[in-house]
Write an enzyme that holds these catalytic residues in place. Structure first.
Site, PDB file in Angstrom:
ATOM      1  N   ARG A  63       0.807  -1.235   0.000  1.00 28.98           N
ATOM      2  CA  ARG A  63       0.000   0.000   0.000  1.00 28.98           C
ATOM      3  C   ARG A  63       0.835   1.279   0.000  1.00 28.98           C
ATOM      4  O   ARG A  63       0.483   2.231  -0.695  1.00 28.98           O
ATOM      5  CB  ARG A  63      -1.057  -0.027   1.113  1.00 28.98           C
ATOM      6  CG  ARG A  63      -0.570  -0.084   2.499  1.00 28.98           C
ATOM      7  CD  ARG A  63      -1.445  -0.955   3.375  1.00 28.98           C
ATOM      8  NE  ARG A  63      -0.984  -2.341   3.253  1.00 28.98           N
ATOM      9  CZ  ARG A  63      -1.758  -3.394   3.333  1.00 28.98           C
ATOM     10  NH1 ARG A  63      -3.027  -3.259   3.506  1.00 28.98           N
ATOM     11  NH2 ARG A  63      -1.249  -4.598   3.231  1.00 28.98           N
ATOM     12  N   THR A  64       1.931   1.314   0.768  1.00 33.02           N
ATOM     13  CA  THR A  64       2.664   2.588   0.857  1.00 33.02           C
ATOM     14  C   THR A  64       3.294   2.939  -0.493  1.00 33.02           C
ATOM     15  O   THR A  64       3.147   4.053  -0.993  1.00 33.02           O
ATOM     16  CB  THR A  64       3.736   2.516   1.955  1.00 33.02           C
ATOM     17  OG1 THR A  64       3.104   2.142   3.175  1.00 33.02           O
ATOM     18  CG2 THR A  64       4.428   3.853   2.154  1.00 33.02           C
ATOM     19  N   LYS A  91      24.402  -5.251  -6.402  1.00 36.59           N
ATOM     20  CA  LYS A  91      25.785  -5.332  -6.898  1.00 36.59           C
ATOM     21  C   LYS A  91      26.762  -4.709  -5.899  1.00 36.59           C
ATOM     22  O   LYS A  91      27.945  -4.580  -6.186  1.00 36.59           O
ATOM     23  CB  LYS A  91      25.907  -4.582  -8.230  1.00 36.59           C
ATOM     24  CG  LYS A  91      25.072  -5.158  -9.355  1.00 36.59           C
ATOM     25  CD  LYS A  91      25.350  -4.339 -10.612  1.00 36.59           C
ATOM     26  CE  LYS A  91      24.443  -4.729 -11.755  1.00 36.59           C
ATOM     27  NZ  LYS A  91      24.572  -3.780 -12.873  1.00 36.59           N
ATOM     28  N   ARG A 113      11.967   4.045   1.570  1.00 40.91           N
ATOM     29  CA  ARG A 113      11.741   3.090   2.674  1.00 40.91           C
ATOM     30  C   ARG A 113      13.009   2.275   2.843  1.00 40.91           C
ATOM     31  O   ARG A 113      13.581   1.793   1.858  1.00 40.91           O
ATOM     32  CB  ARG A 113      10.552   2.175   2.378  1.00 40.91           C
ATOM     33  CG  ARG A 113      10.446   1.043   3.381  1.00 40.91           C
ATOM     34  CD  ARG A 113       9.156   0.285   3.280  1.00 40.91           C
ATOM     35  NE  ARG A 113       8.047   1.047   3.820  1.00 40.91           N
ATOM     36  CZ  ARG A 113       6.848   0.528   4.055  1.00 40.91           C
ATOM     37  NH1 ARG A 113       6.609  -0.735   3.790  1.00 40.91           N
ATOM     38  NH2 ARG A 113       5.893   1.273   4.544  1.00 40.91           N
ATOM     39  N   HIS A 141       7.218   6.506  10.471  1.00 37.38           N
ATOM     40  CA  HIS A 141       6.409   6.291   9.271  1.00 37.38           C
ATOM     41  C   HIS A 141       5.394   7.442   9.241  1.00 37.38           C
ATOM     42  O   HIS A 141       4.203   7.248   9.460  1.00 37.38           O
ATOM     43  CB  HIS A 141       5.717   4.933   9.379  1.00 37.38           C
ATOM     44  CG  HIS A 141       5.107   4.429   8.107  1.00 37.38           C
ATOM     45  ND1 HIS A 141       5.087   5.155   6.941  1.00 37.38           N
ATOM     46  CD2 HIS A 141       4.483   3.258   7.834  1.00 37.38           C
ATOM     47  CE1 HIS A 141       4.472   4.452   5.998  1.00 37.38           C
ATOM     48  NE2 HIS A 141       4.099   3.286   6.528  1.00 37.38           N
TER      49      HIS A 141
HETATM   50  C1  NCD Z   1       3.350  -0.573   7.956  1.00 40.46           C
HETATM   51  C2  NCD Z   1       4.850  -0.499   7.774  1.00 40.46           C
HETATM   52  O1  NCD Z   1       5.375  -0.848   6.746  1.00 40.46           O
HETATM   53  O2  NCD Z   1       5.451  -0.059   8.731  1.00 40.46           O
HETATM   54  N1  NCD Z   1       2.642  -0.890   6.795  1.00 40.46           N
HETATM   55  C3  NCD Z   1       2.284   0.087   5.975  1.00 40.46           C
HETATM   56  O3  NCD Z   1       3.022   0.992   5.675  1.00 40.46           O
HETATM   57  N2  NCD Z   1       1.032   0.022   5.511  1.00 40.46           N
HETATM   58  C4  NCD Z   1       2.970  -1.478   9.039  1.00 40.46           C
HETATM   59  C5  NCD Z   1       3.416  -2.895   8.977  1.00 40.46           C
HETATM   60  O4  NCD Z   1       4.115  -3.327   8.063  1.00 40.46           O
HETATM   61  O5  NCD Z   1       3.057  -3.596   9.899  1.00 40.46           O
END
Ligand code: NCD
Length: 319
Positions: A63-64, A91, A113, A141
């Site tokens: 989703r993110t 690499k 991320r 986050h």
């Molecule tokens: C979260 C994350 O990646 O921190 N998920 C997300 O961004 N929707 C929470 C999770 O992975 O539990």
């Protein structure tokens, strides 16, 4: 109403602590406008036409990553996705070189991320484009906390002062927990956490929360319940005996949720481990706003991309 003088132009979005309440209000107001764009038949505005966004993901995501990508596309930007597993990282390229390589393609923002805490801050120090932290290890986050605030408000809880918010589950390894605790404290809520003692950070009280050993105490009378995923990929073994035992003692099921207020807003950032931290029934219940979190994630990320890349130009310009 957001303060007209506030601007996030050129700003890196690394965590909630570095955003003021006025800046958060500006993001909320802009996300509200973006949500109207999402409801249109043709979900496309030229606000970021000619701008480019690169998503750089060193961890898995559905989703993110997708919502940052589609948010940029709805705003007319060109969006390119890089995942570490398909890049020169395999690499042996170091993080600094990867970030500078991406920067040299003249992108306007990098959405990043990474499994290591502080990686987004490091990127912000070495790179000129806007950096938006889409999750750095167990640290932060921020876009999740923003979309959760939007979702709670949309669910009728406009003023969080004095509202009881319970966060349950794996607090230790959760960046969502840290960002949401920071957000809800900033908004005046009364924040409670519960989980196995092995999954609570040391001195967690210092984050400004009330700690409970029993999940029932945290849920009692709660206005909002945020259930966290057990971060199996981050944990060392042995932090709780078995998943079955976790579900039995800490899992949010219908009986436990009934302890909260009848109009409780039930959140889960996803992905859900159904039957572990959350029962099937609770995931599907009327109070669950999990699907709304996903939809609001797009609107909120549109707002973040627009506000950071377009600087002082205010929301009236989105057409
Ligand atoms: C979260 C994350 O990646 O921190 N998920 C997300 O961004 N929707 C929470 C999770 O992975 O539990």
């Amino acid at each position: 109403m957001a303060n007209a003088k506030v601007s996030l132009g050129g700003r890196d979005i690394l965590d909630i602590a570095s955003l003021s309440v006025d800046e958060i209000e500006l993001i909320m107001q802009t996300a509200g406008e973006m949500k109207k764009v999402l409801k249109r038949d043709i979900k496309k505005v030229p606000s970021l036409r000619g701008k480019s966004i690169i998503t750089l993901f060193y961890e898995n995501s559905t989703r993110t990553r997708t919502s940052f990508e589609i948010a940029g596309k709805y705003l007319g930007a060109d969006v390119v996705n890089i995942s570490a597993s398909g890049s020169s990282v395999v690499k042996g390229e170091c993080l600094r070189d990867t970030i500078l390589t991406v920067q040299n393609m003249d992108c306007d923002a990098i959405i990043m991320r990474h499994p290591i805490e502080g990686a987004a801050k490091f990127a912000a120090e070495v790179a000129k484009p806007v950096i938006i932290n889409a999750g750095d290890g167990a640290h932060a986050h921020p876009s999740q906390a923003l979309l959760d605030l939007f979702t709670i408000r949309e669910d009728g809880k406009k003023d969080l002062h004095g509202k009881k918010i319970a966060i349950v589950g794996d607090i230790l390894y959760s960046r969502v927990a840290r960002s949401n605790i920071a957000m809800w404290n900033k908004m005046g809520a009364d924040v409670h956490v519960a989980g196995p003692m092995t999954l609570l950070p040391q001195c967690v009280e210092e984050l400004g929360v009330t700690v409970h050993k029993r999940v029932e105490e945290a849920l009692e009378g709660a206005d909002v319940v945020d259930v966290l995923r057990i971060q199996l990929e981050r944990q060392k073994n042995g932090l709780f005996p078995t998943t079955r035992e976790y579900a039995r003692i800490f899992g949010v099921n219908e009986k436990r949720l009934a302890l909260a207020k009848p109009d409780v807003t039930l959140l889960h950032p996803g992905p859900m481990n159904r039957g572990l931290e959350i029962s099937w029934e609770v995931g599907l219940c009327d109070n669950a706003r999990i699907r709304e979190e996903v939809n609001n994630g797009v609107a909120t990320r549109m707002a973040l991309e627009f506000l950071t890349i377009m600087g002082g130009k205010q929301v009236e310009n989105i057409d």
